[in-house]
Design a protein around this motif. Structure first.
Motif, PDB file in Angstrom:
ATOM      1  N   ASP A  55       9.995  11.740   0.331  1.00 27.07           N
ATOM      2  CA  ASP A  55       8.653  11.996   0.855  1.00 27.07           C
ATOM      3  C   ASP A  55       8.690  12.733   2.188  1.00 27.07           C
ATOM      4  OD1 ASP A  55       7.232  10.828  -1.235  1.00 27.07           O
ATOM      5  OD2 ASP A  55       7.358   8.832  -0.366  1.00 27.07           O
ATOM      6  N   GLY A 113       6.477   9.877  -3.470  1.00 25.71           N
ATOM      7  CA  GLY A 113       5.337   8.976  -3.555  1.00 25.71           C
ATOM      8  C   GLY A 113       5.740   7.514  -3.552  1.00 25.71           C
ATOM      9  N   GLY A 160      -2.262   4.236   2.468  1.00 27.30           N
ATOM     10  CA  GLY A 160      -3.088   4.801   1.413  1.00 27.30           C
ATOM     11  C   GLY A 160      -3.634   3.710   0.516  1.00 27.30           C
ATOM     12  N   ALA A 161      -3.691   3.994  -0.778  1.00 27.53           N
ATOM     13  CA  ALA A 161      -4.269   3.063  -1.740  1.00 27.53           C
ATOM     14  C   ALA A 161      -3.367   1.850  -1.952  1.00 27.53           C
ATOM     15  CB  ALA A 161      -4.497   3.777  -3.078  1.00 27.53           C
ATOM     16  N   ARG A 206       1.585  12.282   6.531  1.00 27.40           N
ATOM     17  CA  ARG A 206       0.657  13.190   7.193  1.00 27.40           C
ATOM     18  C   ARG A 206       1.381  13.879   8.356  1.00 27.40           C
ATOM     19  NH1 ARG A 206      -1.765  12.617   3.184  1.00 27.40           N
ATOM     20  NH2 ARG A 206      -3.807  11.632   2.855  1.00 27.40           N
ATOM     21  N   TYR A 261       0.840  -1.196   0.000  1.00 27.01           N
ATOM     22  CA  TYR A 261       0.000   0.000   0.000  1.00 27.01           C
ATOM     23  C   TYR A 261       0.873   1.243   0.000  1.00 27.01           C
ATOM     24  CZ  TYR A 261      -3.631  -3.297   1.355  1.00 27.01           C
ATOM     25  OH  TYR A 261      -4.494  -4.373   1.365  1.00 27.01           O
ATOM     26  N   GLU A 262       0.373   2.277  -0.648  1.00 32.17           N
ATOM     27  CA  GLU A 262       1.073   3.552  -0.577  1.00 32.17           C
ATOM     28  C   GLU A 262       1.183   3.966   0.890  1.00 32.17           C
ATOM     29  OE1 GLU A 262      -1.037   6.420  -2.854  1.00 32.17           O
ATOM     30  OE2 GLU A 262      -1.009   5.242  -4.702  1.00 32.17           O
ATOM     31  N   TRP A 263       2.309   4.559   1.243  1.00 34.80           N
ATOM     32  CA  TRP A 263       2.467   5.129   2.574  1.00 34.80           C
ATOM     33  C   TRP A 263       2.489   6.636   2.390  1.00 34.80           C
ATOM     34  CZ3 TRP A 263       6.454   2.237   6.166  1.00 34.80           C
ATOM     35  CH2 TRP A 263       5.795   1.893   7.355  1.00 34.80           C
ATOM     36  N   VAL A 264       1.391   7.264   2.789  1.00 31.85           N
ATOM     37  CA  VAL A 264       1.199   8.693   2.559  1.00 31.85           C
ATOM     38  C   VAL A 264       1.630   9.469   3.801  1.00 31.85           C
ATOM     39  CG1 VAL A 264      -0.465  10.472   1.910  1.00 31.85           C
ATOM     40  CG2 VAL A 264      -0.754   8.124   1.071  1.00 31.85           C
ATOM     41  N   THR A 309       6.233   2.965   0.843  1.00 31.12           N
ATOM     42  CA  THR A 309       5.304   1.840   0.700  1.00 31.12           C
ATOM     43  C   THR A 309       5.272   0.991   1.960  1.00 31.12           C
ATOM     44  OG1 THR A 309       5.650   1.744  -1.696  1.00 31.12           O
ATOM     45  CG2 THR A 309       4.788  -0.238  -0.650  1.00 31.12           C
TER      46      THR A 309
END
Length: 316
Positions: free
Chosen positions: A289, A253, A238-239, A142, A137-140, A256
Protein backbone atom coordinates in the motif's frame (compact mmCIF):
# COMPACT_ATOMS: atom_id res chain seq x y z
CA UNK A 1 -18.57 -24.80 -0.37
CA UNK A 2 -17.33 -25.56 3.15
CA UNK A 3 -18.60 -29.13 2.92
CA UNK A 4 -16.60 -29.66 -0.27
CA UNK A 5 -13.45 -28.19 1.24
CA UNK A 6 -13.84 -30.34 4.34
CA UNK A 7 -14.47 -33.42 2.22
CA UNK A 8 -11.25 -32.97 0.25
CA UNK A 9 -8.97 -31.40 2.84
CA UNK A 10 -5.84 -33.08 4.15
CA UNK A 11 -2.72 -31.82 5.82
CA UNK A 12 -1.01 -31.63 2.42
CA UNK A 13 -3.92 -30.19 0.39
CA UNK A 14 -2.79 -26.57 0.02
CA UNK A 15 -5.76 -25.43 -2.08
CA UNK A 16 -8.39 -26.69 0.36
CA UNK A 17 -6.49 -25.32 3.35
CA UNK A 18 -6.20 -21.90 1.72
CA UNK A 19 -9.94 -21.94 1.05
CA UNK A 20 -10.65 -22.73 4.69
CA UNK A 21 -8.14 -20.11 5.82
CA UNK A 22 -10.02 -17.44 3.87
CA UNK A 23 -13.25 -18.43 5.62
CA UNK A 24 -11.51 -18.38 9.00
CA UNK A 25 -10.39 -14.81 8.28
CA UNK A 26 -13.79 -13.54 7.17
CA UNK A 27 -16.29 -15.59 9.21
CA UNK A 28 -14.47 -17.98 11.57
CA UNK A 29 -17.68 -19.13 13.27
CA UNK A 30 -18.80 -20.79 10.00
CA UNK A 31 -16.08 -23.39 10.53
CA UNK A 32 -17.12 -24.27 14.10
CA UNK A 33 -19.31 -27.28 13.14
CA UNK A 34 -16.48 -28.77 11.06
CA UNK A 35 -13.50 -28.38 13.36
CA UNK A 36 -13.98 -31.80 14.94
CA UNK A 37 -13.64 -33.35 11.48
CA UNK A 38 -10.46 -31.36 10.82
CA UNK A 39 -9.09 -32.66 14.10
CA UNK A 40 -10.03 -36.23 13.15
CA UNK A 41 -8.15 -35.81 9.88
CA UNK A 42 -5.10 -34.45 11.70
CA UNK A 43 -5.33 -31.07 9.97
CA UNK A 44 -3.64 -29.03 12.68
CA UNK A 45 -2.17 -26.23 10.59
CA UNK A 46 -2.75 -23.35 10.29
CA UNK A 47 -3.98 -22.92 13.86
CA UNK A 48 -6.08 -19.93 12.76
CA UNK A 49 -8.66 -22.39 11.43
CA UNK A 50 -9.58 -23.09 15.06
CA UNK A 51 -10.32 -19.49 16.10
CA UNK A 52 -13.98 -20.29 16.75
CA UNK A 53 -13.43 -23.74 18.29
CA UNK A 54 -16.17 -24.72 20.74
CA UNK A 55 -15.67 -26.31 24.16
CA UNK A 56 -15.85 -29.86 22.79
CA UNK A 57 -13.08 -29.36 20.23
CA UNK A 58 -10.90 -27.50 22.74
CA UNK A 59 -11.43 -30.29 25.26
CA UNK A 60 -10.32 -32.87 22.67
CA UNK A 61 -7.15 -30.90 21.89
CA UNK A 62 -6.35 -30.58 25.61
CA UNK A 63 -6.89 -34.33 26.08
CA UNK A 64 -4.60 -35.06 23.15
CA UNK A 65 -1.83 -32.98 24.72
CA UNK A 66 -2.38 -34.51 28.16
CA UNK A 67 -2.39 -38.00 26.64
CA UNK A 68 1.06 -37.40 25.14
CA UNK A 69 0.19 -39.43 22.05
CA UNK A 70 1.74 -37.00 19.55
CA UNK A 71 4.47 -35.02 21.34
CA UNK A 72 5.96 -34.16 17.96
CA UNK A 73 2.80 -32.16 17.17
CA UNK A 74 2.73 -30.29 20.49
CA UNK A 75 3.73 -26.98 18.92
CA UNK A 76 0.77 -27.07 16.51
CA UNK A 77 -1.66 -28.14 19.23
CA UNK A 78 -0.60 -25.26 21.49
CA UNK A 79 -1.01 -22.81 18.60
CA UNK A 80 -4.55 -24.11 18.07
CA UNK A 81 -5.39 -23.55 21.73
CA UNK A 82 -3.87 -20.07 21.68
CA UNK A 83 -5.93 -19.03 18.66
CA UNK A 84 -9.12 -20.42 20.18
CA UNK A 85 -8.66 -18.23 23.25
CA UNK A 86 -11.22 -20.45 24.99
CA UNK A 87 -11.30 -20.51 28.81
CA UNK A 88 -10.51 -24.24 28.74
CA UNK A 89 -7.48 -23.49 26.56
CA UNK A 90 -6.35 -20.73 28.89
CA UNK A 91 -6.64 -23.02 31.90
CA UNK A 92 -4.63 -25.74 30.17
CA UNK A 93 -1.85 -23.39 29.05
CA UNK A 94 -1.56 -22.05 32.59
CA UNK A 95 -1.31 -25.59 33.97
CA UNK A 96 1.27 -26.71 31.42
CA UNK A 97 3.48 -23.70 32.16
CA UNK A 98 4.29 -25.33 35.53
CA UNK A 99 3.56 -28.96 34.61
CA UNK A 100 5.00 -29.30 31.08
CA UNK A 101 3.36 -31.96 28.88
CA UNK A 102 5.17 -34.58 26.82
CA UNK A 103 7.20 -32.93 24.06
CA UNK A 104 7.65 -29.63 25.92
CA UNK A 105 11.42 -30.17 26.02
CA UNK A 106 11.43 -29.55 22.25
CA UNK A 107 9.77 -26.12 22.55
CA UNK A 108 11.63 -22.82 22.63
CA UNK A 109 9.23 -21.19 25.12
CA UNK A 110 6.89 -22.42 27.84
CA UNK A 111 3.28 -23.30 27.08
CA UNK A 112 1.73 -20.09 28.39
CA UNK A 113 3.94 -17.99 26.10
CA UNK A 114 1.94 -19.42 23.20
CA UNK A 115 -0.93 -17.16 24.26
CA UNK A 116 0.78 -14.30 22.40
CA UNK A 117 0.30 -16.20 19.14
CA UNK A 118 -3.44 -15.87 19.73
CA UNK A 119 -3.19 -12.20 20.68
CA UNK A 120 -3.46 -12.41 24.46
CA UNK A 121 -1.29 -12.84 27.52
CA UNK A 122 -1.44 -13.29 31.29
CA UNK A 123 -0.14 -10.31 33.24
CA UNK A 124 1.86 -10.20 36.47
CA UNK A 125 -1.42 -9.93 38.37
CA UNK A 126 -2.45 -13.32 36.97
CA UNK A 127 -5.25 -11.89 34.87
CA UNK A 128 -5.69 -12.35 31.15
CA UNK A 129 -5.02 -9.32 28.94
CA UNK A 130 -6.01 -9.12 25.29
CA UNK A 131 -3.25 -7.66 23.12
CA UNK A 132 -5.50 -7.09 20.11
CA UNK A 133 -8.85 -5.48 19.42
CA UNK A 134 -12.07 -7.09 18.27
CA UNK A 135 -12.92 -4.49 15.60
CA UNK A 136 -10.91 -3.40 12.59
CA UNK A 137 -11.00 -0.74 9.90
CA UNK A 138 -9.38 -0.34 6.53
CA UNK A 139 -6.31 1.88 6.71
CA UNK A 140 -6.40 3.97 3.55
CA UNK A 141 -3.26 5.73 2.32
CA UNK A 142 -3.47 9.49 1.84
CA UNK A 143 -0.78 11.97 0.82
CA UNK A 144 0.94 13.36 3.89
CA UNK A 145 2.30 16.89 4.33
CA UNK A 146 5.92 17.55 3.48
CA UNK A 147 7.51 19.39 6.40
CA UNK A 148 10.85 21.13 6.34
CA UNK A 149 11.26 20.83 10.10
CA UNK A 150 10.73 17.07 10.37
CA UNK A 151 13.12 15.23 12.70
CA UNK A 152 15.59 12.78 11.19
CA UNK A 153 16.79 9.33 12.12
CA UNK A 154 20.00 9.53 14.20
CA UNK A 155 21.42 6.52 12.36
CA UNK A 156 20.70 7.06 8.66
CA UNK A 157 19.59 10.73 8.67
CA UNK A 158 16.38 9.89 6.80
CA UNK A 159 13.41 12.12 7.63
CA UNK A 160 11.16 10.29 10.04
CA UNK A 161 7.94 8.81 8.74
CA UNK A 162 4.60 9.46 10.43
CA UNK A 163 3.33 5.89 10.56
CA UNK A 164 0.15 6.91 12.43
CA UNK A 165 -1.65 10.12 13.40
CA UNK A 166 -4.83 9.17 15.25
CA UNK A 167 -7.30 10.62 17.73
CA UNK A 168 -9.74 8.62 19.80
CA UNK A 169 -12.37 11.35 19.25
CA UNK A 170 -12.84 9.63 15.89
CA UNK A 171 -15.31 6.78 16.66
CA UNK A 172 -13.42 4.33 14.46
CA UNK A 173 -10.13 5.10 16.18
CA UNK A 174 -11.73 4.94 19.61
CA UNK A 175 -13.18 1.52 18.85
CA UNK A 176 -9.97 0.16 17.32
CA UNK A 177 -7.84 1.35 20.25
CA UNK A 178 -10.32 0.53 23.03
CA UNK A 179 -8.31 -2.47 24.22
CA UNK A 180 -5.25 -0.24 24.79
CA UNK A 181 -6.99 2.23 27.12
CA UNK A 182 -5.55 5.13 25.11
CA UNK A 183 -7.47 8.42 25.06
CA UNK A 184 -6.47 11.45 23.00
CA UNK A 185 -4.17 11.93 20.05
CA UNK A 186 -1.57 9.33 19.11
CA UNK A 187 1.26 10.14 16.73
CA UNK A 188 3.86 7.50 15.95
CA UNK A 189 6.98 8.57 14.08
CA UNK A 190 9.68 6.12 13.06
CA UNK A 191 12.45 5.58 10.55
CA UNK A 192 10.88 3.64 7.69
CA UNK A 193 14.31 2.28 6.72
CA UNK A 194 15.89 1.34 10.05
CA UNK A 195 12.61 -0.16 11.33
CA UNK A 196 13.19 -2.91 8.77
CA UNK A 197 16.21 -4.03 10.80
CA UNK A 198 15.15 -3.67 14.42
CA UNK A 199 12.22 -2.77 16.65
CA UNK A 200 12.08 1.01 16.98
CA UNK A 201 10.51 2.54 20.08
CA UNK A 202 9.22 6.06 20.65
CA UNK A 203 7.80 7.95 23.61
CA UNK A 204 4.23 9.17 23.05
CA UNK A 205 1.68 11.26 24.94
CA UNK A 206 -2.10 11.79 24.58
CA UNK A 207 -1.33 15.34 23.44
CA UNK A 208 0.18 13.94 20.24
CA UNK A 209 3.82 14.33 21.26
CA UNK A 210 6.23 11.76 19.83
CA UNK A 211 9.96 11.40 20.44
CA UNK A 212 12.65 8.90 19.43
CA UNK A 213 13.50 6.69 22.42
CA UNK A 214 17.12 7.20 23.37
CA UNK A 215 17.39 3.52 24.31
CA UNK A 216 16.98 2.37 20.70
CA UNK A 217 20.08 0.39 19.75
CA UNK A 218 21.54 0.63 16.25
CA UNK A 219 21.78 -2.86 14.69
CA UNK A 220 25.40 -3.85 14.10
CA UNK A 221 24.45 -5.30 10.70
CA UNK A 222 22.84 -2.04 9.51
CA UNK A 223 26.11 -0.95 7.94
CA UNK A 224 26.67 2.39 6.24
CA UNK A 225 23.44 3.78 4.82
CA UNK A 226 22.38 6.96 3.08
CA UNK A 227 19.33 9.05 3.87
CA UNK A 228 16.22 8.42 1.81
CA UNK A 229 12.78 9.95 1.82
CA UNK A 230 10.07 8.11 3.79
CA UNK A 231 6.75 7.12 2.22
CA UNK A 232 4.78 10.19 1.13
CA UNK A 233 1.64 8.54 2.51
CA UNK A 234 -0.08 8.50 5.88
CA UNK A 235 -2.77 5.91 6.75
CA UNK A 236 -6.24 7.22 7.67
CA UNK A 237 -9.18 5.11 8.93
CA UNK A 238 -11.62 3.88 6.31
CA UNK A 239 -14.55 1.48 6.28
CA UNK A 240 -15.07 -1.17 8.95
CA UNK A 241 -13.75 -4.64 8.17
CA UNK A 242 -16.22 -7.53 8.28
CA UNK A 243 -13.92 -9.36 10.65
CA UNK A 244 -10.98 -8.39 12.89
CA UNK A 245 -8.90 -11.01 11.05
CA UNK A 246 -9.00 -9.44 7.59
CA UNK A 247 -5.70 -7.55 7.60
CA UNK A 248 -3.37 -8.65 4.82
CA UNK A 249 0.39 -8.19 4.89
CA UNK A 250 0.58 -9.26 1.25
CA UNK A 251 -2.19 -7.64 -0.78
CA UNK A 252 -2.90 -4.05 -1.75
CA UNK A 253 -5.67 -2.69 0.44
CA UNK A 254 -4.64 -4.99 3.30
CA UNK A 255 -3.45 -2.26 5.68
CA UNK A 256 -5.70 -2.34 8.74
CA UNK A 257 -6.24 -0.33 11.91
CA UNK A 258 -7.11 -2.50 14.91
CA UNK A 259 -8.13 -6.13 14.76
CA UNK A 260 -5.57 -8.92 14.57
CA UNK A 261 -2.22 -8.95 12.75
CA UNK A 262 -1.44 -10.99 9.66
CA UNK A 263 2.04 -12.08 10.63
CA UNK A 264 4.43 -12.83 7.78
CA UNK A 265 6.77 -14.64 10.16
CA UNK A 266 6.20 -15.66 13.79
CA UNK A 267 3.93 -13.64 16.07
CA UNK A 268 5.94 -10.72 17.43
CA UNK A 269 4.44 -8.59 20.20
CA UNK A 270 7.45 -6.55 21.41
CA UNK A 271 8.03 -6.13 25.12
CA UNK A 272 7.61 -2.64 26.53
CA UNK A 273 11.07 -1.21 27.34
CA UNK A 274 9.59 0.46 30.40
CA UNK A 275 8.13 -2.55 32.22
CA UNK A 276 8.86 -5.64 30.11
CA UNK A 277 5.20 -6.49 29.48
CA UNK A 278 4.06 -7.29 25.91
CA UNK A 279 2.72 -4.27 24.06
CA UNK A 280 -0.75 -3.95 22.53
CA UNK A 281 -1.13 -4.33 18.78
CA UNK A 282 -2.53 -1.29 16.92
CA UNK A 283 -2.46 -2.08 13.24
CA UNK A 284 -0.60 -3.10 10.11
CA UNK A 285 0.68 -1.01 7.21
CA UNK A 286 1.45 -3.18 4.21
CA UNK A 287 4.35 -2.38 1.92
CA UNK A 288 2.10 -3.01 -1.07
CA UNK A 289 0.00 0.00 0.00
CA UNK A 290 3.02 2.28 0.32
CA UNK A 291 4.73 1.57 -2.97
CA UNK A 292 3.91 -0.14 -6.26
CA UNK A 293 6.72 -2.60 -5.65
CA UNK A 294 6.55 -2.58 -1.88
CA UNK A 295 6.73 -5.73 0.18
CA UNK A 296 6.63 -6.74 3.80
CA UNK A 297 4.58 -4.99 6.48
CA UNK A 298 5.04 -2.58 9.36
CA UNK A 299 3.31 -3.53 12.64
CA UNK A 300 2.44 -0.81 15.15
CA UNK A 301 2.26 -1.38 18.91
CA UNK A 302 1.48 0.66 22.03
CA UNK A 303 1.79 0.37 25.80
CA UNK A 304 -0.31 3.12 27.35
CA UNK A 305 0.78 2.75 31.01
CA UNK A 306 4.43 3.44 30.14
CA UNK A 307 3.82 5.77 27.18
CA UNK A 308 5.75 3.73 24.60
CA UNK A 309 4.95 3.00 20.96
CA UNK A 310 6.87 0.56 18.78
CA UNK A 311 7.18 -0.29 15.10
CA UNK A 312 8.30 -3.71 13.91
CA UNK A 313 8.67 -5.03 10.38
CA UNK A 314 8.45 -8.42 8.75
CA UNK A 315 8.98 -9.70 5.23
CA UNK A 316 9.20 -13.10 3.60
Amino acid sequence: MIEELIRTVSATDDDAIEGLRAIADAEPERLTPYLGTLLDRDVLWPGTLYRAADAEVVRRVVERVDGGRTPDRLDQLLVILAHSGHPLAESALRRWSTQPPAGADRLHVDALSYARVGGWTVGPDGRRRDLCGDVAYEWVMRAGPRRADVATCPWCASPRWTAADLHTADPAVGAALAHTGWSGRLVIETCHFCACYTTLYSRVTPAGDTAWWTGNARPVHLGSVEAEDPPALVPVPGAARRSPYQASAWERGGSTLGGRPDWIQDAEHPDCPGCGEPMDYLGLVGGADLDEYGEGAYYLHLHRPCGFAAVTYQQS
